[in-house]
Design an enzyme around this catalytic site. Structure first.
Site, short mmCIF file in Angstrom:
data_model
loop_
_atom_site.label_atom_id
_atom_site.label_comp_id
_atom_site.label_asym_id
_atom_site.label_seq_id
_atom_site.Cartn_x
_atom_site.Cartn_y
_atom_site.Cartn_z
N ASP A 153 -10.45 3.82 -3.14
CA ASP A 153 -9.28 4.51 -2.63
C ASP A 153 -9.44 6.00 -2.89
O ASP A 153 -9.61 6.43 -4.04
CB ASP A 153 -8.02 3.99 -3.32
CG ASP A 153 -6.75 4.39 -2.58
OD1 ASP A 153 -6.77 5.38 -1.83
OD2 ASP A 153 -5.72 3.71 -2.76
N GLY A 206 -0.76 4.38 -4.40
CA GLY A 206 0.67 4.37 -4.68
C GLY A 206 1.18 3.12 -5.33
O GLY A 206 2.00 3.17 -6.27
N SER A 207 0.75 1.94 -4.89
CA SER A 207 1.23 0.70 -5.51
C SER A 207 0.71 0.58 -6.94
O SER A 207 1.40 0.04 -7.81
CB SER A 207 0.82 -0.51 -4.68
OG SER A 207 -0.56 -0.51 -4.41
N CYS A 250 0.85 -1.19 0.00
CA CYS A 250 0.00 0.00 0.00
C CYS A 250 0.88 1.24 0.00
O CYS A 250 1.61 1.49 0.96
CB CYS A 250 -0.92 0.01 1.21
SG CYS A 250 -1.97 1.48 1.22
N GLY A 251 0.80 2.01 -1.08
CA GLY A 251 1.63 3.21 -1.19
C GLY A 251 1.19 4.34 -0.30
O GLY A 251 2.02 5.01 0.33
N HIS A 252 -0.13 4.58 -0.22
CA HIS A 252 -0.59 5.71 0.58
C HIS A 252 -0.26 5.48 2.06
O HIS A 252 0.13 6.40 2.78
CB HIS A 252 -2.09 5.96 0.38
CG HIS A 252 -2.98 5.25 1.35
ND1 HIS A 252 -3.52 4.01 1.11
CD2 HIS A 252 -3.41 5.60 2.59
CE1 HIS A 252 -4.24 3.63 2.14
NE2 HIS A 252 -4.21 4.58 3.06
#
Length: 395
Positions: A296, A301-302, A101-103
């Site tokens: 989201d 991010g991913s 998870c990017g965020h």
């Protein structure tokens, strides 16, 4: 004993910090989650199989909601013990556990710099401050692999600087299928699809596998002023259908671990819309559905890493070209887009032994604190002990 003392003395306390990244929440669970054993992926399995009631309690109502997201700090993993990582994390949402998870990584980066509690982050004092860039680097062990995070700081390096972007380097990201035509059977078609009996999608990996589809391919005009109820009805049918498609299943077999081999999300893309920050060459907007049709709020991010890898595979992106990736929220507020660029080119061997091109992507974004809390469960509280959703109440 007053109510505050009573809650503080509760034996089942869980301590959390809440943050958001472009409106997408991250509930960082830093104390009170049961100890887990083995490798990080084994710990993920244990959390799913033994303690899912705690995930539901923290993510769902009445303490959370369908859009809640979580990050459980894991201080000891195999990469931490080997000296390759500083700390580990498990990611949670309304349906279970994700692999990247990017965020949440962006939010977690700030928190790990800002906390000086060695019970929370035992290796905090070993982090190296770069005085020239005024930043700190953190090696984060996620279920998909090692993520290298750079957190901008104040001049003395003791606190994160929220005015600058936190960035991370993705795991090797790649697109295993480009322009894949998927037949759409009559029973799952949505009204906007019209007479079309198939759609074209791309499959790409940025720590999780994504099905990327142009908004117009689904029969919608664009993501500006989009009817979210209509796109949600579409994805409620489409995502489970794609997850059972044999061609997709065979395509997304990850070479390192079968537990990474699942379709996480549908990302609807509009390449014609988006706020354009300074210093970027192009823009696009995405609408990401994952888990139980959770939306989201951030640009994801991913999936940004996956989208860059897809553009690279299509010959549309070169190293060093910086793009801005928006969500509906960042477009609405005019801020919060993620930026991304390729920083390294390589290749990986897929599950069939075939070499495929991959890239490492640098993704940047901003996260902010929203609160801190201690959660507890009173004896006899059957309603909130494991959390609930309204759909489960009426089902």
């Amino acid at each position: 004993m007053d109510v505050f003392s009573s809650l503080q003395a509760h034996s089942r306390q869980i301590h959390c910090i809440d943050m958001h990244t472009t409106g997408e929440p991250t509930r960082i669970i830093y104390s009170g989650f049961p100890n887990l054993e083995g490798s990080l992926l084994s710990k993920r399995d244990q959390a799913k199989n033994l303690y899912d009631d705690i995930r539901k309690r923290l993510m769902l109502e009445p303490r959370g909601h369908d859009g809640m997201y979580g990050a459980i700090i894991i201080s000891e993993t195999e990469l931490v013990l080997a000296g390759e990582a500083d700390i580990g994390v498990l990611f949670t949402h309304n349906e279970g556990y994700s692999t990247m998870c990017g965020h949440a990584t962006i939010a977690l980066g700030r928190f790990l710099v800002d906390t000086h509690d060695l019970n929370v982050f035992p290796k905090r004092e070993t982090l190296q401050f770069d005085a020239d860039s005024q930043s700190v680097k953190i090696n984060l062990h996620t279920p998909c692999g090692l993520i290298r995070v750079t957190v901008p700081t104040t001049p003395e390096g003791k606190k994160s600087d929220p005015s600058r972007l936190v960035s991370f380097l993705s795991v090797p990201s790649f697109a295993p299928a480009v322009q894949l035509r998927i037949p759409i059977s009559p029973e799952i078609r949505w009204p906007e699809l019209g007479t079309k009996d198939s759609i074209v999608i791309d499959l790409s990996y940025g720590g999780a596998y994504y099905a990327l589809v142009d908004i117009e391919e689904l029969g919608f005009k664009g993501l500006k002023d989009v009817d979210l109820d209509a796109t949600t009805r579409c994805v409620q049918k489409l995502l489970p259908y794609l997850r059972t498609n044999p061609e997709i299943i065979s395509t997304i077999q990850h070479p390192e671990d079968p537990r990474l081999s699942f379709l996480y999300s549908v990302m609807i893309v509009d390449p014609k819309a988006g706020v354009k920050p300074e210093g970027v060459e192009g823009i696009e907007t995405g609408l990401c559905y994952f888990a139980g049709t959770q939306i989201d709020r951030s640009p994801t991010g991913s999936c940004v890493a996956a989208r860059v890898a897809l553009a690279y595979e299509k010959g549309l992106r070169k190293p060093g070209q910086k793009w801005a990736y928006n969500s509906l929220v960042s477009n609405n507020f005019g801020t919060g887009a993620f930026t991304a660029e390729i920083v390294d080119e390589s290749s990986i061997t897929d599950a069939q032994g075939k070499r495929i091109r991959s890239v490492v992507v640098k993704v940047g974004g901003q996260a902010f604190y929203t609160g801190a809390m201690t959660f507890a469960v009173e004896d006899g509280d059957a309603v909130s002990s494991s959390g609930f959703t309204m759909s489960s109440v009426v089902s």
